[in-house]
Motif scaffolding. Structure first.
Motif, PDB file in Angstrom:
ATOM      1  N   SER A   1       0.848  -1.198   0.000  1.00 28.39           N
ATOM      2  CA  SER A   1       0.000   0.000   0.000  1.00 28.39           C
ATOM      3  C   SER A   1       0.880   1.244   0.000  1.00 28.39           C
ATOM      4  O   SER A   1       0.616   2.213   0.717  1.00 28.39           O
ATOM      5  CB  SER A   1      -0.956   0.020   1.200  1.00 28.39           C
ATOM      6  OG  SER A   1      -1.919   1.065   1.046  1.00 28.39           O
ATOM      7  N   VAL A   2       1.925   1.186  -0.832  1.00 29.05           N
ATOM      8  CA  VAL A   2       2.850   2.318  -0.902  1.00 29.05           C
ATOM      9  C   VAL A   2       2.120   3.594  -1.310  1.00 29.05           C
ATOM     10  O   VAL A   2       2.292   4.653  -0.700  1.00 29.05           O
ATOM     11  CB  VAL A   2       4.011   2.013  -1.874  1.00 29.05           C
ATOM     12  CG1 VAL A   2       4.862   3.254  -2.103  1.00 29.05           C
ATOM     13  CG2 VAL A   2       4.879   0.879  -1.344  1.00 29.05           C
TER      14      VAL A   2
ATOM     15  N   LEU B   1      -1.759   4.152   1.190  1.00 25.96           N
ATOM     16  CA  LEU B   1      -1.825   4.565   2.588  1.00 25.96           C
ATOM     17  C   LEU B   1      -1.970   6.079   2.720  1.00 25.96           C
ATOM     18  O   LEU B   1      -1.204   6.842   2.145  1.00 25.96           O
ATOM     19  CB  LEU B   1      -0.565   4.103   3.324  1.00 25.96           C
ATOM     20  CG  LEU B   1      -0.597   4.339   4.832  1.00 25.96           C
ATOM     21  CD1 LEU B   1      -1.482   3.319   5.528  1.00 25.96           C
ATOM     22  CD2 LEU B   1       0.814   4.287   5.414  1.00 25.96           C
TER      23      LEU B   1
ATOM     24  N   SER C   1       4.617   0.171   2.919  1.00 28.18           N
ATOM     25  CA  SER C   1       4.280   1.515   2.442  1.00 28.18           C
ATOM     26  C   SER C   1       5.517   2.396   2.444  1.00 28.18           C
ATOM     27  O   SER C   1       6.609   1.968   2.820  1.00 28.18           O
ATOM     28  CB  SER C   1       3.159   2.138   3.287  1.00 28.18           C
ATOM     29  OG  SER C   1       2.603   3.255   2.612  1.00 28.18           O
TER      30      SER C   1
END
Length: 394
Positions: A181-182, A185, A202
């Motif tokens: 979820s880089v 987020l 992330s």
């Protein structure tokens, strides 16, 4: 003296899908004097940051903070919970899913790739039923982890992570769930604990509104237990020393002190606005952007209306137009940076970022620059996308 962001007048409009614009408050915080990262003041500060980042991931579990990019955090996730030669299932949704997969192969993992059957997987979100079907056949539980991307930055597709967890659980498979979820987020709703992720990866330069340089691994108890049995060679990436040191607000290696000042400020800003308000803002801006694209008569890369990203919109250019020439014109003429097409859609698509420190007028400026650039390239839109977006936002 460096001549970066050196423009004759006005400001640069940074609308790539990350790094995203850094708010002045965060820049000021980063400029604070560096302190002793072994002193008592830092320990108190470190505990505050570690507690704050949990709120962004929506977790009660530890969050590892690396001085690294998201790519480093990819590696940290894999080498802490897996062993050389382990079989890992990757779901292809775009270029970043592919790059994570390539990193896994370089580490010596046995990589298997699945995608949406009979479709271009770069235009759809994760189909959890495909994962469920594959795991059902894995009766010997050879697959040790499932890796998926929450928000695929290259295509503008956001996937349902809770559905993936449900698919794994429905066949009672022990595989770990690792999620990138880089870019998601802080911009798209993400619930590490509630959705059952074991490791969430992330980075700092997207929804968290920081420069690149900080990476994250949010953990689960299952992931921490798996890390105790991992035989991958590792030192810097190893969780055990970091978790032990973090108990008192410190790190076993030198942390990115000034970037962490910025992280503290960004978390403070985000909690003041409220995560739900932030997510609603991103959804509203994304919807306005899609209204503009539809008015122009162009095609959105994501074909699933339930998976349109609130972070960015990826747009296919008309036949015969080079997307990178369009981007070059927008930059040189209007001081507007747009995201390039990546991988197999390079030159065929461009991306508009509407994430982080972005509001209605920021988006409208970007849409105006795109519309004028399209006209300069000889393309005649069906209608004004700027007007369409204005009507939507009003």
């Amino acid at each position: 003296m460096l001549k970066l962001d050196n423009h004759a007048s006005g400001r640069h409009f940074l609308h790539i899908p990350g790094p995203s614009p850094v708010p002045p408050r965060v820049l000021r915080a980063i400029s604070y004097q560096t302190i002793d990262h072994r002193g008592p003041e830092f320990g108190q500060f470190g505990l505050k940051v570690l507690d704050g980042i949990k709120k962004i991931f929506k977790t009660e579990q530890p969050v590892i903070i690396y001085s690294a990019s998201g790519t480093g955090s990819w590696e940290g996730a894999l080498v802490n919970v897996l062993n050389p030669g382990d079989k890992v299932l990757f779901y292809e949704t775009g270029q970043f899913a592919n790059l994570w997969r390539a990193l896994a192969k370089r580490l010596g993992l046995d990589v298997e790739v699945v995608g949406k059957a009979g479709q271009d997987s770069w235009r759809w979100g994760v189909d959890a039923s495909v994962i469920e079907e594959r795991l059902r056949k894995d009766t010997q539980h050879e697959i040790k982890a499932v890796c998926v991307v929450h928000n695929e930055t290259s295509t503008g597709v956001t996937s349902n992570i809770a559905a993936v967890r449900k698919a794994i659980d429905s066949v009672k498979h022990p595989a770990l769930l690792l999620v990138d979820s880089v870019s998601g987020l802080g911009s798209a709703d993400y619930e590490h604990d509630q959705w059952g992720a074991d490791v969430t990866v992330s980075g700092s330069q997207k929804g968290l509104m920081l420069p690149p340089g900080i990476g994250f691994n949010a953990l689960s108890p299952k992931a921490i237990e798996a890390s105790k049995h991992s035989t991958f060679p590792k030192s810097y990436w190893a969780w055990d020393e970091i978790l032990e040191s973090n108990k008192t607000g410190y790190w076993p290696t030198t942390p990115s002190t000034n970037l962490m000042y910025g992280l503290h400020e960004a978390i403070d800003m985000m909690m003041a606005e409220g995560l739900d308000t932030i997510f609603a803002r991103h959804q509203r801006l994304a919807a306005a952007c899609r209204e503009a694209v539809n008015a122009w008569g162009l095609e959105i890369q994501c074909q699933d209306k339930d998976c349109h990203s609130p972070v960015l919109t990826c747009i296919a250019v008309p036949e015969g137009m080079d997307a990178d020439v369009l981007r070059k014109h927008a930059l040189e003429k209007f001081n507007l940076s747009l995201g390039t097409g990546l991988g197999k859609i390079k030159g065929k698509a461009f991306r508009i970022g509407h994430l982080g420190d972005c509001n209605e007028l920021s988006l409208m400026a970007a849409l105006s620059g795109v519309e004028m650039s399209l006209g300069s390239m000889g393309y005649k839109p069906k209608a004004s996308g700027v007007v369409a977006a204005q009507e939507f936002l009003k």
